[in-house]
Design a protein around this motif. Structure first.
Motif, mmCIF file in Angstrom:
data_model
loop_
_atom_site.group_PDB
_atom_site.id
_atom_site.type_symbol
_atom_site.label_atom_id
_atom_site.label_comp_id
_atom_site.label_asym_id
_atom_site.label_seq_id
_atom_site.Cartn_x
_atom_site.Cartn_y
_atom_site.Cartn_z
ATOM 1 N N GLU A 124 45.626 58.150 41.868
ATOM 2 C CA GLU A 124 44.851 59.056 41.023
ATOM 3 C C GLU A 124 44.241 60.140 41.897
ATOM 4 O O GLU A 124 43.062 60.104 42.216
ATOM 5 N N PHE A 125 45.074 61.089 42.287
ATOM 6 C CA PHE A 125 44.579 62.193 43.090
ATOM 7 C C PHE A 125 44.661 63.472 42.249
ATOM 8 O O PHE A 125 44.038 63.549 41.210
ATOM 9 N N SER A 126 45.421 64.466 42.667
ATOM 10 C CA SER A 126 45.540 65.677 41.838
ATOM 11 C C SER A 126 46.133 65.318 40.474
ATOM 12 O O SER A 126 45.744 65.854 39.441
ATOM 13 N N HIS A 127 47.104 64.366 40.494
ATOM 14 C CA HIS A 127 47.745 63.882 39.275
ATOM 15 C C HIS A 127 48.028 62.386 39.437
ATOM 16 O O HIS A 127 47.917 61.855 40.531
ATOM 17 N N ASP A 128 48.400 61.726 38.350
ATOM 18 C CA ASP A 128 48.634 60.279 38.384
ATOM 19 C C ASP A 128 50.091 59.939 38.686
ATOM 20 O O ASP A 128 51.004 60.531 38.100
ATOM 21 N N VAL A 129 50.267 58.960 39.587
ATOM 22 C CA VAL A 129 51.586 58.377 39.830
ATOM 23 C C VAL A 129 51.465 56.888 39.525
ATOM 24 O O VAL A 129 50.819 56.144 40.263
ATOM 25 N N PRO A 130 52.053 56.415 38.409
ATOM 26 C CA PRO A 130 51.867 55.028 37.970
ATOM 27 C C PRO A 130 52.822 54.034 38.640
ATOM 28 O O PRO A 130 53.966 54.354 38.935
ATOM 29 N N PHE A 131 52.311 52.802 38.840
ATOM 30 C CA PHE A 131 53.125 51.734 39.430
ATOM 31 C C PHE A 131 53.109 50.450 38.597
ATOM 32 O O PHE A 131 53.903 49.553 38.854
ATOM 33 N N GLY A 132 52.209 50.339 37.611
ATOM 34 C CA GLY A 132 52.067 49.107 36.848
ATOM 35 C C GLY A 132 50.898 48.297 37.369
ATOM 36 O O GLY A 132 50.314 48.609 38.401
ATOM 37 N N ASP A 133 50.530 47.208 36.635
ATOM 38 C CA ASP A 133 49.335 46.466 37.026
ATOM 39 C C ASP A 133 49.554 45.001 37.363
ATOM 40 O O ASP A 133 48.615 44.291 37.729
ATOM 41 N N SER A 134 50.789 44.518 37.238
ATOM 42 C CA SER A 134 51.006 43.097 37.544
ATOM 43 C C SER A 134 52.403 42.856 38.113
ATOM 44 O O SER A 134 53.353 43.585 37.795
ATOM 45 N N PRO A 135 52.531 41.845 38.982
ATOM 46 C CA PRO A 135 53.823 41.544 39.616
ATOM 47 C C PRO A 135 54.925 41.289 38.591
ATOM 48 O O PRO A 135 54.704 40.684 37.545
ATOM 49 N N GLY A 136 56.103 41.813 38.910
ATOM 50 C CA GLY A 136 57.262 41.607 38.046
ATOM 51 C C GLY A 136 57.371 42.576 36.893
ATOM 52 O O GLY A 136 58.374 42.605 36.176
ATOM 53 N N LYS A 137 56.331 43.399 36.696
ATOM 54 C CA LYS A 137 56.331 44.329 35.561
ATOM 55 C C LYS A 137 56.142 45.782 35.985
ATOM 56 O O LYS A 137 56.018 46.654 35.137
ATOM 57 N N GLY A 138 56.109 46.021 37.305
ATOM 58 C CA GLY A 138 55.853 47.375 37.785
ATOM 59 C C GLY A 138 56.947 47.900 38.689
ATOM 60 O O GLY A 138 58.042 47.333 38.769
#
Length: 276
Positions: A124-138
């Motif tokens: 969460e810097f200039s813009h968001d780069v998402p990775f997911g929040d739990s193992p196996g789902k991101g």
């Protein structure tokens, strides 16, 4: 040395090995963490001596390459991560860890050699780069020990005030990877990048601007004698291929709505580096 920047006082090979070994120990305990930033670029460039030579010029000749270790992890494993680092003698930055609950942790090496920044779920810097929040789902499981090449490119493209070192990182990524419609070793997923940007006008705008700056930096590096002409041409060709994919991706209603306001309203976050 660059004023105000604290570099890791270890040779790059030793530092990278120590960091990768740390992630292997975490993995043995079922903890998913991946390397971000310049070290991710370094890892994804393999053992290619030419790419390493170019990459070392990110700060200038004779300047160390790394300032710290940045990691991405899943928030569902935060307690396990705290126990993991503290069991190895790493010292928590209690103020930072309280200031950014659920988003960020900082730990200091037992001997003060470097510090570790752990981010959770998304950048969460200039813009968001998402990775997911739990193992196996991101997205973290796509690659080891670093985030995927695709996510490295996004990490750099989201920077509003992009500078030389980040542009050099992108040049190394384009030289060492092919564009594709999927993720994988040696691949940058142009389809995923285009789809993510098609729903976020602000990120799209800065990414497009930064891709043009990559081409400009490639030309500059040729003039400086760092890049060869044919290497710069490879970079420009791949950047243009990515721009084409971004342009051709259908935009969402969210993107179209924000596009109407354009740059009349602020389209990025200001990022203040925390003093450590």
């Amino acid at each position: 040395m660059k004023e105000g920047i604290h570099f890791v006082e270890m040779d790059e090979e030793s530092f990278v090995k120590e960091c990768v070994d740390l992630l292997k120990k975490a993995q043995e305990k079922g903890i998913v963490m991946r390397i971000l930033g310049a070290m991710a670029v370094y890892i994804h460039s393999g053992n290619n001596a030419r790419l390493r030579e170019i990459h070392r010029m990110r700060f200038g000749e004779g300047v160390p390459m790394f300032t710290d270790l940045d990691l991405m992890a899943y928030s569902k494993q935060m307690n396990d991560i705290k126990k993991f680092f503290e069991s190895l003698g790493y010292k928590p930055d209690r103020m930072i860890n309280i200031l950014f609950p659920g988003k960020r942790l900082i730990y200091y090496h037992p001997e003060g050699k470097y510090h570790i920044d752990v981010f959770f779920n998304k950048l969460e810097f200039s813009h968001d780069v998402p990775f997911g929040d739990s193992p196996g789902k991101g997205r973290l499981e796509l690659s080891f020990p670093a985030i995927s090449p695709t996510d490295v490119v996004l990490e750099k493209l989201q920077i509003h005030h992009i500078n030389r070192k980040d542009l050099v990182d992108l040049i190394v990524m384009f030289l060492s990877h092919e564009l594709s419609d999927r993720d994988g070793d040696g691949l940058i997923n142009k389809k995923y990048i285009a789809k993510l940007l098609a729903d976020d006008w602000g990120f799209w705008y800065d990414a497009k601007e930064n891709l043009e700056k990559v081409k400009g930096m490639a030309s500059t590096l040729v003039k400086e004698g760092i890049l060869k002409e044919d290497e710069a041409q490879i970079v420009v060709k791949k950047v243009d291929e990515l721009i084409k994919a971004i342009d051709e991706e259908p935009k969402t209603k969210n993107w179209e709505k924000r596009a109407k306001k354009g740059t009349k309203e602020k389209w990025y976050r200001e990022v203040d580096e925390i003093v450590r």
